[in-house]
Design an enzyme around this catalytic site. Structure first.
Site, short mmCIF file in Angstrom:
data_model
loop_
_atom_site.label_atom_id
_atom_site.label_comp_id
_atom_site.label_asym_id
_atom_site.label_seq_id
_atom_site.Cartn_x
_atom_site.Cartn_y
_atom_site.Cartn_z
N GLU A 35 83.85 93.90 -95.53
CA GLU A 35 84.32 95.18 -96.03
C GLU A 35 83.80 96.37 -95.22
OE1 GLU A 35 86.59 95.18 -98.48
OE2 GLU A 35 86.43 93.00 -98.54
N GLU A 66 87.59 100.91 -99.49
CA GLU A 66 86.68 99.90 -98.96
C GLU A 66 85.21 100.29 -99.16
OE1 GLU A 66 87.55 97.05 -98.00
OE2 GLU A 66 89.60 97.14 -97.28
N HIS A 69 84.40 98.82 -102.26
CA HIS A 69 84.24 97.36 -102.17
C HIS A 69 82.85 97.01 -101.64
CE1 HIS A 69 88.87 96.56 -101.87
NE2 HIS A 69 88.51 97.17 -102.99
N GLU A 151 92.56 92.09 -92.80
CA GLU A 151 92.74 91.76 -94.21
C GLU A 151 93.00 90.27 -94.41
OE1 GLU A 151 92.35 93.61 -96.87
OE2 GLU A 151 92.02 95.54 -95.89
N GLU A 181 93.30 92.59 -101.25
CA GLU A 181 93.60 92.21 -99.87
C GLU A 181 95.05 91.77 -99.70
OE1 GLU A 181 90.35 89.57 -99.75
OE2 GLU A 181 88.95 91.09 -99.04
N HIS A 184 96.78 95.14 -99.37
CA HIS A 184 96.50 95.75 -98.08
C HIS A 184 97.27 95.06 -96.96
CE1 HIS A 184 92.40 97.36 -99.73
NE2 HIS A 184 93.45 97.98 -100.24
#
Length: 277
Positions: A35, A66, A69, A151, A181, A184
């Site tokens: 990440e 992110e 994350h 990703e 993900e 993304h």
């Protein structure tokens, strides 16, 4: 500008302590495809983007996400580490079970010694995260394609980690990350398709007249056999040009003659003379 909320983006609460899983999770935090790599890549891509507000915002939205994350995973790592009492850890060591002892020996010393039973900007082996992992080329199409790869690789890692634990809390967080993900990957693929439609599929665009077009659509076989022939033979490339297949490598007539040695630079002749003496 960034602000910090004292709430996590998504919950990161394990059922119980697990120092081994804490170490494994370091890879999706500070590993090559973790990440931190996504966070830095997308933010710099967004800051460097010009002329396309929709893509700039897309990148900055995702880069900022992110950051959350990273915070979630770091929190999970810390909770997995600090939830284990000294008595529990000693019980593992003294259990007499070789598998348990080997697992405990697999914990990350840096998490205890350097980070005080917390997460760090490293991968699962303690290697420090490096900005060399990040990608921000200034070319939007190249960056979007890099992002799809990032990703994809991140989701591979998260999915593997999901199967390495039975902890429902850890799995819940990993399931969330898998879902994000997926989004993304799809959003970056969508952006890449739109940019391809505008500029073509080869990066950078507008340089076709500079390349050697005799070799630009031919697959040369550098392997025994011709299994790769099936990938291209009789097919059209995405830029509309037909593929070709050449059975064997491309070899030029240029011989490997680099000219005479400069004695003062290499001392080759002098060394040979000394050997003869």
């Amino acid at each position: 500008m960034f602000t910090h909320s004292k709430k996590l983006q998504y919950k990161a609460q394990p059922e119980k302590a697990d120092p081994v899983m804490a170490r494994r999770l370091q890879d999706i935090l500070g590993g090559q495809w973790g990440e931190m790599t996504g966070m830095v890549s997308y933010l710099y891509q967004g800051w460097n983007a010009t002329g396309y507000d929709q893509y700039k915002d897309l990148l900055l939205d995702t880069g900022t996400e992110e950051i959350g994350h990273v915070e979630m995973i770091a929190t999970m790592v810390t909770r997995l580490l600090r939830g284990a009492s000294t008595e529990e850890q000693e019980k593992f060591y003294n259990s007499g079970d070789p598998a348990l002892q080997a697992a405990m020996n697999g914990t990350d010393p840096q998490q205890a010694v350097v980070n005080g039973l917390g997460a760090g900007p490293t991968d699962a082996n303690g290697n420090p995260w490096t900005a060399a992992y990040a990608g921000a080329s200034g070319n939007l199409l190249a960056d979007m394609r890099y992002n799809v790869v990032r990703e994809s690789m991140a989701r591979v890692s998260v999915t593997r980690l999901y199967h390495m634990t039975e902890d429902k809390g850890v799995r819940d967080m990993l399931s969330y990350l898998m879902g994000r993900e997926t989004q993304h990957q799809l959003q970056f693929l969508q952006a890449a398709e739109e940019l391809e439609e505008k500029y073509g599929v080869v990066v950078p665009h507008g340089t076709k007249d500079l390349e050697n077009q005799e070799v630009s659509h031919t697959l040369y076989s550098f392997s025994d056999g011709d299994a790769s022939r099936a990938v291209v033979e009789g097919k059209t490339a995405r830029d509309g040009e037909p593929f070709k297949y050449h059975d064997g490598p491309l070899i030029s007539d240029d011989l490997q003659d680099v000219g005479k040695t400069i004695k003062e630079m290499h001392n080759t002749e002098g060394q040979e003379e000394n050997k003869n003496n």
